[in-house]
Design an enzyme around this catalytic site. Structure first.
Site, PDB file in Angstrom:
ATOM      1  N   GLY A   1      -1.386   3.669  14.442  1.00 34.38           N
ATOM      2  CA  GLY A   1      -1.552   2.933  13.181  1.00 34.38           C
ATOM      3  C   GLY A   1      -1.249   1.450  13.357  1.00 34.38           C
ATOM      4  N   GLY A   2      -0.146   1.162  14.041  1.00 39.09           N
ATOM      5  CA  GLY A   2       0.229  -0.232  14.260  1.00 39.09           C
ATOM      6  C   GLY A   2      -0.799  -0.972  15.095  1.00 39.09           C
TER       7      GLY A   2
ATOM      8  N   GLY B   1       5.447   2.715  11.292  1.00 38.06           N
ATOM      9  CA  GLY B   1       4.710   3.966  11.428  1.00 38.06           C
ATOM     10  C   GLY B   1       4.353   4.254  12.865  1.00 38.06           C
ATOM     11  N   SER B   2       3.219   4.876  13.064  1.00 42.92           N
ATOM     12  CA  SER B   2       2.841   5.347  14.394  1.00 42.92           C
ATOM     13  C   SER B   2       2.312   4.211  15.258  1.00 42.92           C
ATOM     14  CB  SER B   2       1.759   6.414  14.280  1.00 42.92           C
ATOM     15  OG  SER B   2       0.556   5.824  13.811  1.00 42.92           O
ATOM     16  N   ARG B   3       2.272   4.455  16.560  1.00 40.76           N
ATOM     17  CA  ARG B   3       1.730   3.460  17.461  1.00 40.76           C
ATOM     18  C   ARG B   3       0.239   3.252  17.196  1.00 40.76           C
ATOM     19  NH1 ARG B   3       2.287   3.021  24.055  1.00 40.76           N
ATOM     20  NH2 ARG B   3       4.183   4.193  23.650  1.00 40.76           N
TER      21      ARG B   3
ATOM     22  N   GLU C   1       6.430  -1.858  13.432  1.00 39.75           N
ATOM     23  CA  GLU C   1       7.455  -1.130  14.165  1.00 39.75           C
ATOM     24  C   GLU C   1       6.831   0.222  14.452  1.00 39.75           C
ATOM     25  OE1 GLU C   1      11.150   0.342  12.237  1.00 39.75           O
ATOM     26  OE2 GLU C   1      10.541   1.688  13.832  1.00 39.75           O
TER      27      GLU C   1
ATOM     28  N   CYS D   1      13.171   6.495  13.869  1.00 37.97           N
ATOM     29  CA  CYS D   1      12.604   5.651  14.930  1.00 37.97           C
ATOM     30  C   CYS D   1      13.580   5.525  16.088  1.00 37.97           C
ATOM     31  CB  CYS D   1      12.330   4.240  14.429  1.00 37.97           C
ATOM     32  SG  CYS D   1      12.079   4.084  12.684  1.00 37.97           S
TER      33      CYS D   1
ATOM     34  N   LYS E   1       0.877  -1.162   0.000  1.00 40.05           N
ATOM     35  CA  LYS E   1       0.000   0.000   0.000  1.00 40.05           C
ATOM     36  C   LYS E   1       0.917   1.215   0.000  1.00 40.05           C
ATOM     37  CE  LYS E   1      -2.561   3.372   1.814  1.00 40.05           C
ATOM     38  NZ  LYS E   1      -1.968   4.636   2.316  1.00 40.05           N
TER      39      LYS E   1
END
Lengths: 526, 526
Positions: free
Chosen positions: B244-245, B240-242, B264, B301, B183
């Site tokens: 999002g994960g 990506g972000s927390r 991650e 990160c 994506k």
């Protein structure tokens, strides 16, 4: 050794005060002595906190000493003597010969993990040299595996020794360097206490830190939920029902810090009879299949619950022979009253499904929790259209599925859910069809057998007792065999760490003599 | 190469018809040409189905050819030329020199995985000999790893090349034998198209099956949710972000067949300044820390967002020097307007927390999405009492935590959540304290550095870019380095499988010359 109704928390036998539980003899329908005290919330918390506190000390124990601890557990289990077999038989209805074999398997499993620990290959020691002249310079990088943390273990009803207190999950977690908190299975509380005390004796004899092992007793699902929710627990091993495994997965995923759950849940173990093999060995296949189906009253995860063949004379002859063999099997006592009731209900439900014919029942159901075997048949279209036919019946029940042609057989293979095993019976003349089935079955199952029977899981290096969901919660792993240790490890990289602070396995001089990957090349020291 | 606004589905560049999206230049606040068409549900389904269909053909491709495919992707990316760097810079605000370095890292990563594929060690080929004389007889057992299936990849905003369309997740999944559906990140759509077409060209040149790679474009969260929910997808890679994960983890766990998510997510990378090192190198540590903090506008990160030291003269001098160094840093353009706004808000929130003092701000904020660095300080008691101070601020902001004594420093180490990295600055005089910190930091982080800076993640065999939750969703893995391939594999055991049906890696004659475990012993062929 006298069974006292105890739990084990840290270095002590502890009597739980929350309530009382008794073991149950499924053959006589009698409750057994003594009563077991169940854990309070404080007991559970204490066991988990001790496990957490033991982690750094336990993982720092030299590998040789860790291996000796596993071997000492094996010795202590053997030292319990006949009382272990007698109690396990009374609690489970399993015959003593089977339990003696299971004890040897449990002991050998502990010894296998002792070897795995000594080899140290599971540490996956990996070193990349510094490249100070490169732009940008490359630092010195070294990687090893460390234990995840304290592990919660839930034993299985059907293996009171090999998948219970000192079973594969406990052995592999201890081998990985993880303290273990076991929730005793209520179907074999006395067996659990005996084995738990053997582990405790080994821990004391080998000077292990307090908390490396605890054993909790509790009624119902709450204690399991509390254990999996406890922040000190970093992974979960479970063998049991799909509903039980899914519940633990939900709890583990809902934690503030989710943790991995290794649940071995359900499998119907498709068994493909290819035309050449079926024609050549009809009688032998039928009797072998029925023996495998009814072994241990059908209470194996790898029980062949689905047989697939091509319609025709040979398949009809197989059906007749299997029916006859099944009728000759006497009913055996199931593990618990609950399992027996679930079996009786499931067999009844299956008989009511349209398009399914009952082929045969085993010998009459006697007293106690004895289970009458059951064999059904249907055509592939019926099987493909009816998800209920894919549900595992825990016990000696199976369904024979007739396929019109190879395409339909492949369609059945593609249709089934994830499995622990898939079996192909094939002669040289079946090779082309076997070759077509193989890639599909690789995607469906953890173990593929040719010309054998799926019951019987070898404890060795190459074994995979796992498979895609819903056979297990994590297809990347196995719960039996040497690589089961990998479930409880995670990698840590050390960048430019001074040599005196490096773990032994990563030092330049390789004092442990490990196989290591050095600058990308696998190297074995002589 | 001309950017046309295309997706890639199977062997074709396809124009999405669901809607339109444009890339955005964060430095000029301008939308960019061309418009990109977004995927319909049918587009997504087609990409996933093609990936599923490609699996058996792709995993059957010989290892040498699979390795050549990865190398050809690298060549095709280099062949794009300067337009790739120009477009990536315009879309991300990152300087061209940085992007040229990132391109080389991306290319080298593909080449590393080509080597990993050729080595074949990732197959973990394991053989246990039959023991026909034993009671019961042991069957012939052989194990190898096979790919999990089609993998969905979500690229990161901060690495438009190395953690995106042909980044580490894609490279390791393709190396494992998994088809990939990416994506595209909306922050670098043009870059994604260019790299996606390079992969497509390589797939065609190397004769890979259609569906081995697809690239989808879509707005908002729905396309991501649909992709992770698709039954053909068997694993997910995300950086990506927390939030999002966590959202992808929830979706993956709610599937009928749950699948692993490798997310991650977030890390503040604690940075411990031990007294000896701090006194010896105050100025150098301060300037090195501020360089690491502001590198890439703090959008790494592994950015050092938390510095821990013991109070006293040296720590005070470090604070002054770090403040001065920070003030001298000019504001850099952030990756997207959204990231910039989140940074400005987070910095403001932090300033309002009781007990937190602002030490310094970086150079003035200019036009566009430029971010002014920010440095705070507080005492350990404030840090330990305030969970908000543990939240990652994505950008050049950090907090210095003053500890009264060693015990308080250890308490901070024990308190922090899971991290990608932890750094210790120590001289010989600090060894005792470093030794006390180490076991705790091993339990908290995927990588431990001494006397270095956490930004800069080497792509090599021993690297671990991972760590306990919430740094990642799965501490057992790494997303950078050779062992990232293990995320996309699962073991299969072959029991008594006829030799002509065995995969090459498991045949008696070991035609691939692999390192294998044979009867428990690791063996390397000469």
């Amino acid at each position: 050794m006298h069974i006292q109704g105890d739990m084990i928390i840290g270095r002590q036998a502890v009597r739980g005060s929350a309530g009382a539980l008794r073991a149950y003899n499924p053959a006589t329908h009698a409750e057994m002595e003594p009563a077991f005290g169940t854990a309070t919330e404080a007991d559970l918390d204490r066991a988990c906190r001790l496990a957490e506190q033991a982690l750094d000390a336990y993982r720092a124990v030299p590998l040789e000493q860790r291996a000796r601890f596993l071997e000492t557990i094996a010795e202590q289990i053997l030292a319990i003597g006949p009382v272990l077999i007698e109690r396990a038989s009374a609690e489970s209805g399993l015959p003593t010969a089977r339990l003696e074999g299971e004890r040897m398997r449990t002991v050998n499993q502990l010894r296998l993990f002792a070897k795995v620990v000594r080899d140290g290959h599971f540490l996956e020691a990996t070193l990349d040299s510094a490249l100070p002249q490169r732009t940008p310079p490359r630092p010195d990088l070294r990687m090893r595996k460390i234990p995840l943390g304290a592990v919660a273990v839930f034993g299985a009803s059907n293996f009171p020794l090999a998948f219970s207190v000192a079973g594969g999950d406990t052995a592999s977690a201890l081998a990985a360097g993880c303290p273990v908190v076991v929730k005793a299975h209520n179907a074999h509380l006395g067996t659990s206490e005996l084995v738990g005390k053997a582990i405790l004796a080994a821990a004391i004899e080998c000077g292990m830190p307090e908390g490396v092992f605890s054993l909790l007793i509790g009624e119902g699902n709450q204690i399991g939920a509390d254990l999996v929710s406890h922040p000190a627990i970093k992974a979960v091993g479970f063998t049991g029902s799909r509903s039980g495994g899914l519940a633990l997965m939900r709890i583990a995923n809902a934690r503030k810090e989710p943790v991995p759950v290794y649940a071995e849940m359900s499998s119907i173990n498709p068994f493909f009879l290819l035309p050449g093999a079926l024609a050549a060995n009809t009688q032998k296949l039928a009797s072998g299949f029925v023996d495998s189906l009814t072994l241990g009253v059908g209470q194996f995860c790898t029980n062949p619950g689905l047989v697939i063949g091509l319609e025709g004379e040979a398949f009809n002859a197989f059906c007749v022979a299997a029916a006859e063999a099944l009728q000759a099997k006497t009913a055996g006592t199931m593990l618990t009253a609950g399992i027996h009731k679930a079996y009786v209900d499931a067999v009844e439900r299956r008989a009511g499904i349209e398009g399914v014919q009952l082929l045969a029942r085993g010998g009459e159901q006697g007293a106690g929790c004895a289970a009458q075997a059951a064999l059904y048949q249907c055509d592939a279209a019926t099987f493909l259209a009816n998800p209920a036919l894919e549900e595992e019946i825990f016990g000696p029940a199976s369904i024979l599925v007739r396929c019109r042609d190879e395409a339909e057989m492949l369609a059945v293979a593609q249709h089934v859910e994830g499995q622990l095993t898939a079996t192909i019976h094939a002669t040289a003349s079946d090779r082309a069809l076997a070759g077509k089935l193989l890639p599909t079955l690789e995607r469906k199952a953890g173990r593929i057998l040719f010309n054998g029977f799926p019951t019987g899981v070898e404890v060795s290096h190459a074994m995979v007792h796992g498979g895609p969901f819903p056979a297990t919660s994590d297809s990347r792993t196995t719960s039996v065999g040497a690589t089961a240790i990998e479930r409880f490890l995670r990698p840590v990289c050390y960048q430019d760490v001074p040599s005196e602070l490096l773990p032994e396995e990563l030092r330049d001089d390789n004092p442990l003599g490990l196989a290591r990957v050095v600058d990308g090349e696998l190297t074995i020291t002589a």
